[in-house]
Scaffold this motif. Sequence first.
Motif, PDB file in Angstrom:
ATOM      1  N   VAL A   1      32.559  64.738 -99.910  1.00  0.00           N
ATOM      2  CA  VAL A   1      32.042  63.379 -99.762  1.00  0.00           C
ATOM      3  C   VAL A   1      32.476  62.554-100.965  1.00  0.00           C
ATOM      4  O   VAL A   1      32.806  63.105-102.018  1.00  0.00           O
ATOM      5  N   GLY A   2      32.469  61.223-100.819  1.00  0.00           N
ATOM      6  CA  GLY A   2      32.855  60.387-101.947  1.00  0.00           C
ATOM      7  C   GLY A   2      32.611  58.911-101.696  1.00  0.00           C
ATOM      8  O   GLY A   2      32.370  58.489-100.557  1.00  0.00           O
ATOM      9  N   THR A   3      32.676  58.150-102.793  1.00  0.00           N
ATOM     10  CA  THR A   3      32.532  56.701-102.745  1.00  0.00           C
ATOM     11  C   THR A   3      33.477  56.074-103.757  1.00  0.00           C
ATOM     12  O   THR A   3      33.952  56.749-104.681  1.00  0.00           O
TER      13      THR A   3
ATOM     14  N   LEU B   1      28.846  69.783-109.962  1.00  0.00           N
ATOM     15  CA  LEU B   1      28.786  69.508-108.531  1.00  0.00           C
ATOM     16  C   LEU B   1      29.544  68.241-108.138  1.00  0.00           C
ATOM     17  O   LEU B   1      30.005  68.116-107.008  1.00  0.00           O
ATOM     18  N   TRP B   2      29.618  67.308-109.043  1.00  0.00           N
ATOM     19  CA  TRP B   2      30.235  66.012-108.787  1.00  0.00           C
ATOM     20  C   TRP B   2      31.258  65.720-109.861  1.00  0.00           C
ATOM     21  O   TRP B   2      31.128  66.184-110.993  1.00  0.00           O
ATOM     22  N   VAL B   3      32.253  64.905-109.516  1.00  0.00           N
ATOM     23  CA  VAL B   3      33.101  64.296-110.527  1.00  0.00           C
ATOM     24  C   VAL B   3      32.942  62.784-110.376  1.00  0.00           C
ATOM     25  O   VAL B   3      32.831  62.259-109.261  1.00  0.00           O
TER      26      VAL B   3
ATOM     27  N   THR C   1      37.647  47.250-113.309  1.00  0.00           N
ATOM     28  CA  THR C   1      36.924  48.507-113.527  1.00  0.00           C
ATOM     29  C   THR C   1      36.655  49.107-112.158  1.00  0.00           C
ATOM     30  O   THR C   1      36.228  48.405-111.243  1.00  0.00           O
ATOM     31  N   MET C   2      36.912  50.389-112.019  1.00  0.00           N
ATOM     32  CA  MET C   2      36.722  51.089-110.763  1.00  0.00           C
ATOM     33  C   MET C   2      35.937  52.375-111.019  1.00  0.00           C
ATOM     34  O   MET C   2      36.142  53.018-112.048  1.00  0.00           O
ATOM     35  N   ILE C   3      35.052  52.728-110.082  1.00  0.00           N
ATOM     36  CA  ILE C   3      34.293  53.974-110.193  1.00  0.00           C
ATOM     37  C   ILE C   3      34.420  54.746-108.884  1.00  0.00           C
ATOM     38  O   ILE C   3      34.180  54.196-107.801  1.00  0.00           O
ATOM     39  N   VAL C   4      34.813  55.998-109.001  1.00  0.00           N
ATOM     40  CA  VAL C   4      34.914  56.888-107.845  1.00  0.00           C
ATOM     41  C   VAL C   4      33.979  58.066-108.062  1.00  0.00           C
ATOM     42  O   VAL C   4      33.800  58.525-109.192  1.00  0.00           O
ATOM     43  N   THR C   5      33.334  58.507-106.988  1.00  0.00           N
ATOM     44  CA  THR C   5      32.542  59.736-107.031  1.00  0.00           C
ATOM     45  C   THR C   5      33.090  60.665-105.964  1.00  0.00           C
ATOM     46  O   THR C   5      33.425  60.231-104.859  1.00  0.00           O
ATOM     47  N   LEU C   6      33.186  61.944-106.297  1.00  0.00           N
ATOM     48  CA  LEU C   6      33.613  62.961-105.340  1.00  0.00           C
ATOM     49  C   LEU C   6      32.753  64.189-105.521  1.00  0.00           C
ATOM     50  O   LEU C   6      32.415  64.562-106.657  1.00  0.00           O
TER      51      LEU C   6
END
Length: 158
Positions: A80-82, A48-50, A65-70
């Motif tokens: 949606v994402g952050t 459901l998410w990456v 360091t970077m974190i993305v959610t989609l």
Amino acid sequence: MHTKPEPQHAFLQQLVGEWTYDGEALMGPDSPPEKMSGTETVRSLGGLWVIGEGKGKMPDGGEATMIVTLGYDPALGKYVGTWIGSMMARLWVYEVTVEGNVINMESDGPSFADPNKTVRYRDAIEIVSSDHRIFTASFLPDDGSRITFMTIHYRRKK
């Protein structure tokens, strides 16, 4: 409650994997492009998410360091994402649209010219092939012209 993945979720799954990246960023209007490079691991959460976690060198040489959610929210009928990064204390909440092979992620944030003002940012992921994607970051200044300040090429590790 158990949500079954829909076609929109499956579309995002093509980002899953191990990636290397290299790119350039403009740190100011009169500055030459700065180089950056690193790696990113993108994993699936229940189909459901990456979730992508990138690590690398910032243009100034510092570590980042970077974190993305989609994901896709069927109740809202939209993606949606952050995004968060170790270089800033801001949670970027994206309004996400998909046009063909491009994921557009928009959010309001502080202006480069005046941190007391906000501008509209767009981060975009263009899926060129299963092993190559291009990330661009841009913003809309007061005059309405879009300015791209970062371009990064991601290549799948073999």
